[in-house]
Design an enzyme around this catalytic site. Structure first.
Site, PDB file in Angstrom:
ATOM      1  N   ASP A  58       0.816  -1.226   0.000  1.00 17.56           N
ATOM      2  CA  ASP A  58       0.000   0.000   0.000  1.00 17.56           C
ATOM      3  C   ASP A  58       0.852   1.281   0.000  1.00 17.56           C
ATOM      4  O   ASP A  58       0.671   2.164   0.873  1.00 17.56           O
ATOM      5  CB  ASP A  58      -0.910   0.033   1.244  1.00 17.56           C
ATOM      6  CG  ASP A  58      -1.700  -1.247   1.440  1.00 17.56           C
ATOM      7  OD1 ASP A  58      -2.147  -1.815   0.432  1.00 17.56           O
ATOM      8  OD2 ASP A  58      -1.874  -1.669   2.596  1.00 17.56           O
ATOM      9  N   GLU A 265     -11.443  -0.316  -3.284  1.00 19.78           N
ATOM     10  CA  GLU A 265     -10.619   0.267  -2.217  1.00 19.78           C
ATOM     11  C   GLU A 265      -9.447   1.016  -2.851  1.00 19.78           C
ATOM     12  O   GLU A 265      -9.385   1.178  -4.064  1.00 19.78           O
ATOM     13  CB  GLU A 265     -10.102  -0.829  -1.267  1.00 19.78           C
ATOM     14  CG  GLU A 265      -9.209  -1.850  -1.935  1.00 19.78           C
ATOM     15  CD  GLU A 265      -8.799  -3.009  -1.021  1.00 19.78           C
ATOM     16  OE1 GLU A 265      -9.280  -3.115   0.122  1.00 19.78           O
ATOM     17  OE2 GLU A 265      -7.988  -3.841  -1.474  1.00 19.78           O
TER      18      GLU A 265
HETATM   19  O1  FUB Z   1      -3.131  -3.646   3.461  1.00 20.05           O
HETATM   20  C1  FUB Z   1      -4.439  -3.932   3.906  1.00 20.05           C
HETATM   21  C2  FUB Z   1      -5.417  -3.637   2.835  1.00 20.05           C
HETATM   22  O2  FUB Z   1      -5.130  -4.399   1.674  1.00 20.05           O
HETATM   23  C3  FUB Z   1      -5.398  -2.223   2.338  1.00 20.05           C
HETATM   24  O3  FUB Z   1      -5.961  -1.304   3.217  1.00 20.05           O
HETATM   25  C4  FUB Z   1      -6.114  -2.406   1.065  1.00 20.05           C
HETATM   26  O4  FUB Z   1      -6.067  -1.330   0.195  1.00 20.05           O
HETATM   27  C5  FUB Z   1      -5.428  -3.637   0.516  1.00 20.05           C
HETATM   28  O5  FUB Z   1      -4.222  -3.337  -0.124  1.00 20.05           O
END
Ligand code: FUB
Length: 366
Positions: A58, A265
């Site tokens: 991320d 997301e």
């Molecule tokens: O790293 C945890 C979660 O996985 C992140 O918040 C999302 O965007 C995905 O990458």
């Protein structure tokens, strides 16, 4: 009597179909893991991991005082098994990294924040982001509180590399995950955020937290990511979060069933030639895609794919201009041979066409 028997039969049928769907979701994820492992054997992901002494994911990249800083999640081995709540992403701290050039050496400044320091947070420090204002650096991060509800917190430092001191409470009115803070040319800061499934966005459809998932029907408008302008103190929302609308080229909202284009997301905002580019992950179709608008609130019009699926389940990115070139920071699971929750950060140059569209990157092509 006949009605009762029919009702019982129907109920069994519904339960069987429901269980079938659940299993097929799990199977889909397991199949993807196996498929990804096979891909690793056959091909190499194009870029080398930037960081190899720990797992990172991320990556939010920013340029502060002419230097490039990376604010990633710190993935760790976890005994928690893979589930739909994302509990296997059980991260406990953050490190900040910097680079003077790309490619170039990556410096790790050590632990910048630990979940133990954050009074309101219980677990799962997921994707963070950072911003600078008047010499103070703000680290924005999601974590689950004592009731297992994701909130977004802030920690501050006088240095971009931390260590950061957390505020005692999360941002009032914040929820879900993946905060991404964008500074506009007029000095306004906006936070984009949200994530479905483990990120709990589907539990906020009424404005209050529902302890169960409520997804819109496949032919209804998809769940929207959120935007909130930050107050001048940078630790409050100036106004309550609003929906970020994503439309197709005909002006219709992207629908829930449109898994190739709907928001999942990993929101990110950047500006290119005066246009606002909102990019995000499509989740179970594993792409990074983008939509554009003429103002930070949108509505945004879907444009296309920036990054095709990477090795691993999640896809997450940031886009930054450094020393005259545009870069895409992203992650994959190549360093852990495809383990979903053990990822590594990478970077690749990003190219625009003359019409402002972004050239699609295939991370598996050499
Ligand atoms: O790293 C945890 C979660 O996985 C992140 O918040 C999302 O965007 C995905 O990458």
């Amino acid at each position: 009597m006949r009605y009762t028997q029919t009702f019982i039969k129907l109920s069994y049928l519904i339960i069987i179909v429901f269980l079938g769907c659940k299993t097929s979701n799990k199977k889909e994820s397991e199949n993807k893991d196996t498929a990804q492992k096979e891909i690793i054997k056959k091909e190499e992901a194009i870029q080398n991991p930037l960081i190899t002494h720990m797992y990172t994911a991320d990556p939010s990249a920013h340029v502060f005082n002419g230097k490039l800083y990376i604010y990633p999640s710190h993935d760790i081995e976890s005994t928690v098994t893979n589930d739909e709540e994302g509990n296997h992403f059980n991260m406990k701290d953050y490190h900040v990294f910097s680079m003077d050039s790309i490619p170039g050496e990556v410096i790790d400044y050590g632990k910048a924040l630990d979940v133990k320091q954050v009074a309101w947070a219980k677990k799962q420090l997921w994707a963070p982001d950072a911003a600078e204002k008047n010499g103070t650096y703000y680290l924005y991060f999601p974590a689950k509180d004592s009731e297992n509800i994701f909130r977004i917190g802030v920690a501050t430092s006088k240095k971009p590399t931390g260590p950061f001191t957390p505020l005692p409470n999360p941002i009032p009115g914040s929820f879900s995950i993946d905060p991404s803070v964008f500074k506009d040319n007029d000095g306004s800061y906006y936070m984009y955020f949200g994530g479905i499934m483990g990120g709990q966005l589907q539990r906020w459809t009424t404005g209050v937290y529902l302890p169960k998932d409520e997804y819109p029907a496949n032919d209804s408008a998809a769940l929207s990511p959120k935007i909130a302008k930050l107050a001048t103190d940078m630790v409050h929302f100036e106004t309550p979060p609003k929906d970020v609308q994503i439309l197709d080229k005909e002006g219709n909202p992207i629908r829930t069933g449109d898994h190739d284009r709907r928001f999942f997301e990993a929101a990110w905002m950047h500006k290119y030639q005066g246009k606002y580019y909102f990019s995000y992950s499509t989740g179970d179709t594993h792409k990074i895609v983008y939509a554009t608008a003429t103002n930070p609130y949108g509505p945004f019009t879907y444009q296309g794919v920036i990054l095709k699926p990477v090795i691993g389940w999640t896809n997450h990115h940031s886009i930054v201009k450094y020393k005259g070139k545009w870069y895409l920071f992203y992650h994959d699971s190549s360093l852990s041979n495809g383990q979903t929750h053990l990822r590594c950060v990478k970077v690749v140059e990003l190219h625009y066409n003359t019409d402002g569209s972004i050239q699609t990157i295939d991370p598996l092509l050499k």
